[in-house]
Write an enzyme that holds these catalytic residues in place. Structure first.
Site, PDB file in Angstrom:
ATOM      1  CD1 TRP A 173      34.150   8.102  23.449  1.00 54.95           C
ATOM      2  CD2 TRP A 173      35.641   8.000  25.108  1.00 54.95           C
ATOM      3  NE1 TRP A 173      34.083   9.274  24.148  1.00 54.95           N
ATOM      4  CE2 TRP A 173      34.983   9.243  25.176  1.00 54.95           C
ATOM      5  CE3 TRP A 173      36.634   7.719  26.061  1.00 54.95           C
ATOM      6  CZ2 TRP A 173      35.278  10.198  26.149  1.00 54.95           C
ATOM      7  CZ3 TRP A 173      36.924   8.662  27.030  1.00 54.95           C
ATOM      8  CH2 TRP A 173      36.256   9.880  27.063  1.00 54.95           C
ATOM      9  NE  ARG A 174      33.431  11.894  20.366  1.00 54.71           N
ATOM     10  CZ  ARG A 174      33.330  13.118  20.865  1.00 54.71           C
ATOM     11  NH1 ARG A 174      34.266  13.995  20.628  1.00 54.71           N
ATOM     12  NH2 ARG A 174      32.277  13.466  21.572  1.00 54.71           N
ATOM     13  CD  GLU A 177      28.283   6.277  25.438  1.00 53.65           C
ATOM     14  OE1 GLU A 177      27.744   7.010  26.266  1.00 53.65           O
ATOM     15  OE2 GLU A 177      28.701   6.693  24.332  1.00 53.65           O
ATOM     16  CD  GLN A 212      24.027  10.331  36.875  1.00 51.11           C
ATOM     17  OE1 GLN A 212      23.853  11.509  37.139  1.00 51.11           O
ATOM     18  NE2 GLN A 212      23.049   9.471  36.803  1.00 51.11           N
ATOM     19  CB  THR A 213      31.398  11.032  34.878  1.00 52.00           C
ATOM     20  OG1 THR A 213      30.869  10.207  35.911  1.00 52.00           O
ATOM     21  CG2 THR A 213      32.853  11.294  35.153  1.00 52.00           C
ATOM     22  CE1 TYR A 239      24.414   9.204  41.293  1.00 47.06           C
ATOM     23  CE2 TYR A 239      26.413  10.293  40.531  1.00 47.06           C
ATOM     24  CZ  TYR A 239      25.122  10.353  41.002  1.00 47.06           C
ATOM     25  OH  TYR A 239      24.524  11.574  41.167  1.00 47.06           O
ATOM     26  CE1 TYR A 280      23.596   8.793  25.690  1.00 46.02           C
ATOM     27  CE2 TYR A 280      24.763   7.398  27.259  1.00 46.02           C
ATOM     28  CZ  TYR A 280      24.773   8.352  26.257  1.00 46.02           C
ATOM     29  OH  TYR A 280      25.960   8.835  25.793  1.00 46.02           O
ATOM     30  CG  ASP A 284      23.710  13.120  26.294  1.00 44.03           C
ATOM     31  OD1 ASP A 284      23.103  13.950  25.577  1.00 44.03           O
ATOM     32  OD2 ASP A 284      24.947  13.070  26.371  1.00 44.03           O
ATOM     33  CB  CYS A 325      23.548  24.085  22.744  1.00 40.71           C
ATOM     34  SG  CYS A 325      22.022  24.885  23.250  1.00 40.71           S
ATOM     35  CB  CYS A 358      24.918  28.728  17.404  1.00 40.39           C
ATOM     36  SG  CYS A 358      23.943  27.221  17.303  1.00 40.39           S
ATOM     37  CB  CYS A 410      17.890  28.852  17.907  1.00 43.12           C
ATOM     38  SG  CYS A 410      17.866  28.491  19.667  1.00 43.12           S
TER      39      CYS A 410
HETATM   40  S1  SF4 Z   1      21.448  29.440  19.012  1.00 40.24           S
HETATM   41 FE1  SF4 Z   1      20.115  28.043  20.095  1.00 40.24          FE
HETATM   42  S2  SF4 Z   1      20.950  26.018  19.662  1.00 40.24           S
HETATM   43 FE2  SF4 Z   1      22.533  27.503  19.167  1.00 40.24          FE
HETATM   44  S3  SF4 Z   1      23.772  27.698  21.020  1.00 40.24           S
HETATM   45 FE3  SF4 Z   1      22.201  29.293  21.081  1.00 40.24          FE
HETATM   46  S4  SF4 Z   1      20.551  28.374  22.264  1.00 40.24           S
HETATM   47 FE4  SF4 Z   1      21.848  26.680  21.598  1.00 40.24          FE
END
Ligand code: SF4
Length: 346
Positions: A20-21, A33, A38-39, A78, A116, A134, A188, A198, A204
């Site tokens: 779908w991308r 979508e 929920q999946t 569902y 959504y 979401d 995350c 990250c 963060c």
């Molecule tokens: S640094 Fe913050 S935003 Fe990045 S993965 Fe960790 S908790 Fe999530």
């Protein structure tokens, strides 16, 4: 780099290649979508592929029988999603000449399409500046910004939507929306995100305050209700059984099942036998009763736990019209019933 540029850059390197991308066709985006609500992607992917193969256009989906749609949906749960999908396909074909609305305001009027899904279709297919929120977005934003408003409260929903709408890339909303959802899903993650790699680690709040495991916050949900289901599995000498369609509102609407007795407590063999002496399907019939599973099968739904027993009722002739046992697999049934059909040796 701004937050949205960091996210879209991360996405360009880390995104998964998903069917779908590779399209902007609103019919396929809508299908994906709805299936993925929920999946998990791994679970939804084969269903998406089955749907686009069997129903390559909205016209073919609209022309299908509802039972065919439910059968293809079987196992995803569902089921109102599948019924709404079919109803909306029929509506778009008959009232809109098969053309999907091209903006959020009209999309959200369609059955089964909420904020959504309307935002996802409007942004991905038509580049409208509509932020999606979401579960992945809630998690990433609540941690990055350190927001502890419960995400399942009206206040939380408004707050996160407004924040996402403020941050969205106005030039490329489609890319931004997909980037933040993928970031929540893959970087995350709910448990043990690897914050050392990250790209947002420097700003963060949850990482700084060591509150990653406490975010996002959710209000406690209501305890699931315990129910006792007793399915009557008739087996006649000409190899037929009884399947009934579930009418009315509630779980499994329009799916098929064996005749069901709901009881307030677990039924013993003797209790069931005496109950059947006055039951409309068995009171005038000679039958042999046996219990398939001594220990109830517990089927967990979001608000209910179904403690289920399958009772085998052997009869010479069925008291009503039945279906050939060999044909039962053609009917859309709840996964609880299909699992039984798989294992029970009729
Ligand atoms: S640094 Fe913050 S935003 Fe990045 S993965 Fe960790 S908790 Fe999530």
């Amino acid at each position: 780099m701004t937050l949205n540029k960091t996210l879209t850059h991360w996405y360009s390197v880390n995104k998964r290649d998903l069917p779908w991308r590779r399209t902007k066709n609103p019919y396929f985006i809508w299908l994906s979508e709805i299936i993925l609500q929920q999946t998990k992607i791994e679970q939804g992917l084969p269903y998406y592929e089955a749907f686009v193969t069997k129903f390559p256009t909205i016209f073919s989906l609209a022309a299908a029988k509802e039972s065919e749609v439910l059968k293809l949906w079987q196992g995803l749960g569902y089921y109102s999603r599948a019924r709404n999908l079919h109803a909306t396909a029929k509506y778009v074909v008959t009232a809109l000449d098969g053309i999907f609305p091209d903006n959020y305001k009209d999309l959200i009027k369609l059955k089964g399409i909420g904020d959504y899904t309307a935002s996802a279709i409007a942004s991905i297919s038509f580049n409208e500046v509509c932020a999606v929120v979401d579960g992945n977005v809630y998690r990433a934003f609540s941690r990055y910004f350190g927001i502890d408003t419960p995400i399942n409260s009206t206040q939380g929903q408004k707050e996160f939507k407004a924040l996402a709408q403020k941050l969205i890339d106005k030039e490329d909303p489609a890319e931004f929306n997909q980037a933040i959802m993928e970031f929540g899903a893959r970087q995350c993650k709910p448990k043990n995100p690897d914050c050392s790699v990250c790209p947002l680690q420097n700003g963060c709040v949850a990482l700084l305050n060591n509150t990653i495991t406490q975010l996002p916050v959710k209000k406690k949900s209501i305890k699931p209700v315990k129910k006792h289901f007793n399915f009557l599995v008739f087996v006649s000498s000409d190899r037929k059984t009884i399947l009934q369609k579930r009418e009315g509102k509630g779980i499994w609407q329009k799916l098929y099942q064996f005749p069901l007795i709901e009881s307030t407590e677990s039924l013993s063999f003797n209790k069931m036998a005496s109950h059947l002496n006055t039951h409309e399907l068995t009171q005038a019939t000679l039958f042999t009763l046996s219990l398939y599973n001594e220990e109830a099968i517990i089927h967990k739904l979001s608000h209910q736990h179904l403690h289920t027993k399958f009772w085998i009722i052997e009869v010479d002739t069925l008291p009503v019209n039945g279906v050939l046992i060999d044909k039962t697999k053609d009917y859309p049934v709840p996964v609880l019933v299909s699992n039984f059909m798989e294992t029970f040796n009729f």
